[in-house]
Motif scaffolding. Structure first.
Motif, PDB file in Angstrom:
ATOM      1  N   VAL A  74       0.839  -1.189   0.000  1.00  0.00           N
ATOM      2  CA  VAL A  74       0.000   0.000   0.000  1.00  0.00           C
ATOM      3  C   VAL A  74       0.878   1.245   0.000  1.00  0.00           C
ATOM      4  CG1 VAL A  74      -1.756   1.271   1.265  1.00  0.00           C
ATOM      5  CG2 VAL A  74      -1.820  -1.231   1.207  1.00  0.00           C
ATOM      6  N   ARG A  75       0.622   2.170  -0.930  1.00  0.00           N
ATOM      7  CA  ARG A  75       1.372   3.418  -1.011  1.00  0.00           C
ATOM      8  C   ARG A  75       0.454   4.580  -0.667  1.00  0.00           C
ATOM      9  NH1 ARG A  75       3.848   2.822  -6.875  1.00  0.00           N
ATOM     10  NH2 ARG A  75       2.136   1.359  -7.090  1.00  0.00           N
ATOM     11  N   PRO A  76       0.988   5.584   0.036  1.00  0.00           N
ATOM     12  CA  PRO A  76       0.134   6.697   0.471  1.00  0.00           C
ATOM     13  C   PRO A  76      -0.553   7.425  -0.682  1.00  0.00           C
ATOM     14  CG  PRO A  76       2.230   6.716   1.653  1.00  0.00           C
ATOM     15  CD  PRO A  76       2.343   5.671   0.602  1.00  0.00           C
ATOM     16  N   LEU A  77       0.162   7.602  -1.803  1.00  0.00           N
ATOM     17  CA  LEU A  77      -0.438   8.348  -2.912  1.00  0.00           C
ATOM     18  C   LEU A  77      -1.645   7.616  -3.492  1.00  0.00           C
ATOM     19  CD1 LEU A  77       2.526   9.917  -4.933  1.00  0.00           C
ATOM     20  CD2 LEU A  77       0.782  11.080  -3.563  1.00  0.00           C
ATOM     21  N   ILE A  78      -1.581   6.284  -3.535  1.00  0.00           N
ATOM     22  CA  ILE A  78      -2.725   5.522  -4.048  1.00  0.00           C
ATOM     23  C   ILE A  78      -3.914   5.683  -3.103  1.00  0.00           C
ATOM     24  CG2 ILE A  78      -3.567   3.219  -4.603  1.00  0.00           C
ATOM     25  CD1 ILE A  78      -0.737   2.458  -5.394  1.00  0.00           C
ATOM     26  N   SER A  79      -3.662   5.545  -1.812  1.00  0.00           N
ATOM     27  CA  SER A  79      -4.750   5.710  -0.841  1.00  0.00           C
ATOM     28  C   SER A  79      -5.339   7.115  -0.918  1.00  0.00           C
ATOM     29  CB  SER A  79      -4.227   5.447   0.574  1.00  0.00           C
ATOM     30  OG  SER A  79      -3.861   4.096   0.724  1.00  0.00           O
ATOM     31  N   LEU A  80      -4.477   8.107  -1.062  1.00  0.00           N
ATOM     32  CA  LEU A  80      -4.951   9.487  -1.126  1.00  0.00           C
ATOM     33  C   LEU A  80      -5.782   9.725  -2.376  1.00  0.00           C
ATOM     34  CD1 LEU A  80      -4.616  12.002   0.674  1.00  0.00           C
ATOM     35  CD2 LEU A  80      -2.768  12.720  -0.849  1.00  0.00           C
TER      36      LEU A  80
ATOM     37  N   ALA B 267     -14.230  10.396 -11.532  1.00  0.00           N
ATOM     38  CA  ALA B 267     -13.859   9.301 -12.436  1.00  0.00           C
ATOM     39  C   ALA B 267     -12.438   9.487 -12.948  1.00  0.00           C
ATOM     40  CB  ALA B 267     -14.850   9.226 -13.598  1.00  0.00           C
ATOM     41  N   PHE B 268     -12.084  10.717 -13.294  1.00  0.00           N
ATOM     42  CA  PHE B 268     -10.736  11.012 -13.793  1.00  0.00           C
ATOM     43  C   PHE B 268      -9.686  10.686 -12.737  1.00  0.00           C
ATOM     44  CE2 PHE B 268      -7.154  13.920 -14.105  1.00  0.00           C
ATOM     45  CZ  PHE B 268      -6.749  13.750 -15.420  1.00  0.00           C
ATOM     46  N   VAL B 269      -9.897  11.151 -11.513  1.00  0.00           N
ATOM     47  CA  VAL B 269      -8.930  10.911 -10.441  1.00  0.00           C
ATOM     48  C   VAL B 269      -8.807   9.412 -10.163  1.00  0.00           C
ATOM     49  CG1 VAL B 269      -8.442  11.308  -7.992  1.00  0.00           C
ATOM     50  CG2 VAL B 269      -9.272  13.183  -9.420  1.00  0.00           C
ATOM     51  N   LEU B 270      -9.934   8.695 -10.209  1.00  0.00           N
ATOM     52  CA  LEU B 270      -9.896   7.247 -10.003  1.00  0.00           C
ATOM     53  C   LEU B 270      -9.045   6.572 -11.077  1.00  0.00           C
ATOM     54  CD1 LEU B 270     -11.029   4.801  -8.372  1.00  0.00           C
ATOM     55  CD2 LEU B 270     -12.846   4.688 -10.080  1.00  0.00           C
ATOM     56  N   GLY B 271      -9.263   6.956 -12.343  1.00  0.00           N
ATOM     57  CA  GLY B 271      -8.487   6.370 -13.430  1.00  0.00           C
ATOM     58  C   GLY B 271      -7.005   6.657 -13.307  1.00  0.00           C
ATOM     59  N   VAL B 272      -6.655   7.909 -13.015  1.00  0.00           N
ATOM     60  CA  VAL B 272      -5.242   8.278 -12.877  1.00  0.00           C
ATOM     61  C   VAL B 272      -4.596   7.506 -11.733  1.00  0.00           C
ATOM     62  CG1 VAL B 272      -3.674  10.166 -12.285  1.00  0.00           C
ATOM     63  CG2 VAL B 272      -5.544  10.569 -13.887  1.00  0.00           C
ATOM     64  N   THR B 273      -5.290   7.419 -10.608  1.00  0.00           N
ATOM     65  CA  THR B 273      -4.734   6.744  -9.434  1.00  0.00           C
ATOM     66  C   THR B 273      -4.470   5.269  -9.701  1.00  0.00           C
ATOM     67  OG1 THR B 273      -5.885   8.279  -7.954  1.00  0.00           O
ATOM     68  CG2 THR B 273      -5.145   6.196  -7.021  1.00  0.00           C
ATOM     69  N   LEU B 274      -5.446   4.587 -10.275  1.00  0.00           N
ATOM     70  CA  LEU B 274      -5.308   3.136 -10.452  1.00  0.00           C
ATOM     71  C   LEU B 274      -4.344   2.778 -11.571  1.00  0.00           C
ATOM     72  CD1 LEU B 274      -8.996   1.990  -9.855  1.00  0.00           C
ATOM     73  CD2 LEU B 274      -7.048   1.836  -8.305  1.00  0.00           C
ATOM     74  N   VAL B 275      -4.324   3.550 -12.650  1.00  0.00           N
ATOM     75  CA  VAL B 275      -3.401   3.208 -13.733  1.00  0.00           C
ATOM     76  C   VAL B 275      -1.964   3.509 -13.321  1.00  0.00           C
ATOM     77  CG1 VAL B 275      -3.430   5.409 -15.005  1.00  0.00           C
ATOM     78  CG2 VAL B 275      -3.061   3.278 -16.233  1.00  0.00           C
ATOM     79  N   ASN B 276      -1.753   4.595 -12.578  1.00  0.00           N
ATOM     80  CA  ASN B 276      -0.393   4.894 -12.123  1.00  0.00           C
ATOM     81  C   ASN B 276       0.060   3.942 -11.021  1.00  0.00           C
ATOM     82  OD1 ASN B 276      -0.168   7.006 -13.903  1.00  0.00           O
ATOM     83  ND2 ASN B 276      -0.539   8.608 -12.396  1.00  0.00           N
ATOM     84  N   GLY B 277      -0.885   3.467 -10.224  1.00  0.00           N
ATOM     85  CA  GLY B 277      -0.510   2.622  -9.098  1.00  0.00           C
ATOM     86  C   GLY B 277      -0.380   1.146  -9.415  1.00  0.00           C
TER      87      GLY B 277
ATOM     88  N   VAL C   8      -7.716   2.674 -17.110  1.00  0.00           N
ATOM     89  CA  VAL C   8      -7.182   3.800 -17.873  1.00  0.00           C
ATOM     90  C   VAL C   8      -8.284   4.539 -18.636  1.00  0.00           C
ATOM     91  CG1 VAL C   8      -6.629   2.434 -19.936  1.00  0.00           C
ATOM     92  CG2 VAL C   8      -5.331   4.515 -19.431  1.00  0.00           C
ATOM     93  N   ASN C   9      -9.313   3.808 -19.078  1.00  0.00           N
ATOM     94  CA  ASN C   9     -10.379   4.466 -19.841  1.00  0.00           C
ATOM     95  C   ASN C   9     -11.230   5.395 -18.989  1.00  0.00           C
ATOM     96  OD1 ASN C   9     -10.032   3.286 -22.561  1.00  0.00           O
ATOM     97  ND2 ASN C   9     -10.418   1.366 -21.501  1.00  0.00           N
ATOM     98  N   TRP C  10     -11.157   5.245 -17.669  1.00  0.00           N
ATOM     99  CA  TRP C  10     -11.901   6.152 -16.805  1.00  0.00           C
ATOM    100  C   TRP C  10     -11.339   7.571 -16.882  1.00  0.00           C
ATOM    101  CZ3 TRP C  10     -15.423   4.766 -12.459  1.00  0.00           C
ATOM    102  CH2 TRP C  10     -15.982   3.510 -12.651  1.00  0.00           C
ATOM    103  N   ILE C  11     -10.096   7.697 -17.292  1.00  0.00           N
ATOM    104  CA  ILE C  11      -9.513   9.030 -17.465  1.00  0.00           C
ATOM    105  C   ILE C  11     -10.297   9.794 -18.511  1.00  0.00           C
ATOM    106  CG2 ILE C  11      -7.465  10.260 -18.292  1.00  0.00           C
ATOM    107  CD1 ILE C  11      -5.788   7.961 -17.087  1.00  0.00           C
ATOM    108  N   TRP C  12     -10.539   9.173 -19.653  1.00  0.00           N
ATOM    109  CA  TRP C  12     -11.239   9.862 -20.744  1.00  0.00           C
ATOM    110  C   TRP C  12     -12.751   9.889 -20.512  1.00  0.00           C
ATOM    111  CZ3 TRP C  12      -7.624   5.857 -22.289  1.00  0.00           C
ATOM    112  CH2 TRP C  12      -6.318   6.362 -22.435  1.00  0.00           C
ATOM    113  N   ILE C  13     -13.270   8.866 -19.852  1.00  0.00           N
ATOM    114  CA  ILE C  13     -14.692   8.913 -19.479  1.00  0.00           C
ATOM    115  C   ILE C  13     -14.941  10.110 -18.562  1.00  0.00           C
ATOM    116  CG2 ILE C  13     -16.494   7.730 -18.156  1.00  0.00           C
ATOM    117  CD1 ILE C  13     -15.312   5.065 -19.165  1.00  0.00           C
ATOM    118  N   GLY C  14     -14.042  10.317 -17.605  1.00  0.00           N
ATOM    119  CA  GLY C  14     -14.179  11.458 -16.713  1.00  0.00           C
ATOM    120  C   GLY C  14     -14.133  12.779 -17.457  1.00  0.00           C
TER     121      GLY C  14
END
Length: 672
Positions: free
Chosen positions: A452-458, A513-523, A630-636
């Protein structure tokens, strides 16, 4: 002769743009209605002439007129029709003509749909946009003529850059330019208000929908560019903090601040000076982006390699626009200041804090973009500022902004109560914190990622915080006076609230949705490069990918080596296998190679396969990626833009036009 006629149409458009920019302003100063009446007619005429010139250029591309230098450099007889049309804006000169067409199109739209404005204000807005159009027409005619002839003409063209031979080329530049240039309307509203000294709620109410529409197009344009880069460049990235990407992102940040500042100016009459400054800054940044892309100072897949002398013209124009507008602002700012009071805890203060964070974030991106260029220009050395800098600076600034996105809509105008906000949002906060801690821990236990990384949780906490606050806001809107949800009354309660409020909630849900996509694809993304040949199998997380075969495939203007991969999921062996066919293309006209990735798309993940280079013995370097959410980024992004369009559909804007039209009709009836 159609090319020469197109060039002549641009010359006439320049003359009329100068007429539009000068004569109506004189009429507004003198109160001469005859001179002011020229403004809308001149705006429509300029649009018609530039549209005709653009059609002439498109005709040259469609008709393979290789005597036109632009067609010879950026087209080919084997290029498909849709790409020949798109190639008309696939160069510096053609894209500048498209930019100018968008600009005069916005001007004509203001002339057509702002008849309810006071005549003097409307005339000044059109005149300012006419002067901006004149500047770009001068640039086209004297430094970037799209109709230049080539003698002798070649038998065939060099072909369009293979990177641009994609459907994204058809949609991305027009969408992006609609947003870029649309900010000129907010800029013109600001300068017209400064000249007249009028910044009341009616001014903000008229400026707000135009600014929101431009912001929507800019949002979609940036999202399309990100999506296009993701599948076209072959490395699976959706954003790299490229200087040209930043050049479009900076105006977006300021435009986001501007539409919120306009809301405060409309509702409370506050933030007038701040709103005007943001309008000037947003359009100035779009002009700066034009300079960066076309001056030759950048090396980027997005930049046009052009003569730096063109950059000098744009730099001079930029200095005139920014310098002139800021001088006018400094002169007139004392007359537009607002004395509207509000408490430190209020909706106004939260919107102001969010705006300041957005502008500071823009300044951080601007510093990281320009600092290497300044050092290089002054011969002080070369440095590279990349994702580590931007991630380290940008994310901490966005964290409090995301928190305010959730709490801001619940705060009252003028004064809000902290205990009341805490009570109303306690469940949203609890769910967000619990989810931010629990979801990464569960994924880690299942082996879906590292510890678990803090940035993902945040990131997860902020995404769920915004989504939960939106849900609470919608439920509050649908409850009756007694605080209960009555199923039979939900539709009636929903219709009671304006479209702008629903648009706000939809846009905020898009941010979640955008923040969720960015967080999960980067993490949790998986990236690997393998040396594979036909018959090999590679394990990629829960998937098995088998390299089945390799073959040669001819295209309309290229030859391709196409690989065939079969994808199966270990946890679902009975599911139908997915066939992925990435290609390595070589374009015949210029022998330039290109990679075409193959992607198995899904709502919760993408499987991304792209071919590298042959490494001997029939083996190839193959890049493999799993991109969760990753598609949640563009959906957002699409949800944000749709929210903006929904807000513009608010019935109060229609009532304004109808009321003004009724007053005009009554005046005409009463005139003897």
């Amino acid at each position: 002769m159609i090319v020469e006629v197109g060039h002549f149409a641009l010359s006439l458009a320049l003359a009329l743009a100068l007429l539009l920019g000068i004569v109506p302003l004189i009429g507004a100063h003198r109160g001469d209605t005859r001179l002011m009446a020229l403004a809308p007619r001149a705006a429509w005429a300029v649009f018609g002439l530039v549209a005709f010139a653009f059609a002439c250029l498109v005709d040259a591309f469609v008709g393979h007129d290789f005597s036109v230098a632009l067609v010879a450099r950026h087209s080919n007889s084997a290029l498909p029709l849709s790409l020949r049309i798109a190639a008309s804006w696939g160069s510096h000169e053609g894209s500048m003509l498209l930019w100018t067409l968008m600009l005069v199109g916005w001007t004509a739209a203001v002339a057509a749909f702002s008849r309810s404005l006071a005549q003097v204000l409307r005339v000044r807005i059109l005149a300012i946009m006419g002067l901006v159009a004149a500047g770009f027409l001068l640039f086209l005619l004297f430094t970037s003529n799209p109709f230049e002839r080539l003698v002798p003409s070649p038998a065939d063209g060099r072909d369009l850059n293979p990177l641009l031979q994609d459907p994204g080329m058809i949609f991305h530049p027009p969408m992006l330019y609609m947003g870029y240039v649309g900010l000129s309307v907010a800029f013109a509203f600001a300068l017209a208000g400064l000249i007249g000294g009028r910044f009341d709620s009616a001014w903000a109410r008229w400026a707000r929908p135009w600014t929101t529409i431009a912001w929507c197009f800019l949002t979609l344009g940036i999202a399309l560019g990100s999506f296009w880069s993701y599948y076209e460049l072959g490395w699976g990235g959706w954003w790299f903090w490229d200087p040209v990407e930043n050049a479009s992102f900076m105006p977006w940040l300021v435009a986001t601040a501007l539409i919120h500042s306009l809301a405060v100016t409309e509702k409370r009459g506050a933030f007038r000076s701040w709103t005007v400054l943001l309008a000037i800054l947003a359009f100035s940044l779009s002009l700066m982006g034009t300079f960066l892309v076309r001056s030759g100072v950048l090396t980027s897949v997005h930049a046009f390699a052009t003569d730096p002398a063109r950059g000098i013209f744009i730099l001079g124009f930029l200095a005139i626009v920014i310098g002139g507008s800021l001088t006018l602002f400094a002169w007139r700012a004392p007359t537009i200041s607002s004395s509207t009071a509000f408490e430190p805890i209020s909706r106004e203060s939260m919107l102001l804090a969010n705006n300041v964070l957005l502008v500071v974030a823009m300044a951080a991106v601007l510093l990281g973009t320009l600092y290497p260029l300044v050092l290089d220009t002054l011969a002080l050395g070369k440095i590279s500022v990349g994702p580590p800098y931007f991630d380290a600076v940008f994310y901490p600034l966005m964290a409090p902004a995301l928190f305010l996105v959730g709490v801001g809509p619940f705060a009252r105008w003028r004064r809000a109560s902290v205990p009341d906000l805490a009570v109303r949002l306690r469940w949203a906060l609890a769910v967000a914190v619990a989810s931010g801690l629990a979801i990464p821990a569960l994924l880690s236990l299942r082996g879906a990622g590292a510890a678990v990384r803090p940035l993902i949780s945040l990131g997860l906490a902020f995404s769920i915080w915004i989504a939960a606050s939106v849900i609470l806001g919608v439920l509050d809107m649908l409850r009756g006076p007694d605080g209960r949800l009555v199923p039979g009354a939900i539709g009636r309660r929903a219709a009671m609230h304006p479209a702008s409020v629903w648009g706000m909630h939809l846009a905020h849900l898009g941010i979640a949705a955008f923040v969720l996509g960015v967080t999960l694809v980067n993490g949790y993304e998986v990236n690997t490069e393998q040396r594979l040949k036909a018959g090999d199998t590679v394990v990629l997380g829960d998937y098995r990918l088998r390299f089945e075969s390799l073959g040669e495939v001819p295209g309309p203007n290229y030859d391709a080596t196409r690989a065939r991969f079969v994808l199966r999921r270990d946890s679902n062996p009975g599911a139908e296998a997915v066939v992925l066919e990435p290609e390595k293309r070589v374009y015949r006209a210029n022998r330039q190679p290109m990679t075409e990735a193959a992607i198995d798309r899904g709502l919760t993940r993408d499987i991304y396969v792209s071919m590298g280079e042959p490494v001997g013995n029939g083996a190839w370097a193959v890049r493999l990626h799993i991109k969760p959410f990753v598609n949640w980024i563009w959906i957002g992004c699409v949800m944000m833009a749709l929210g903006g369009f929904l807000a513009v559909a608010d019935r109060r804007y229609r009532r304004m036009r109808e009321a003004r039209r009724a007053r005009v009709d009554n005046a005409a009836i009463e005139t003897p």
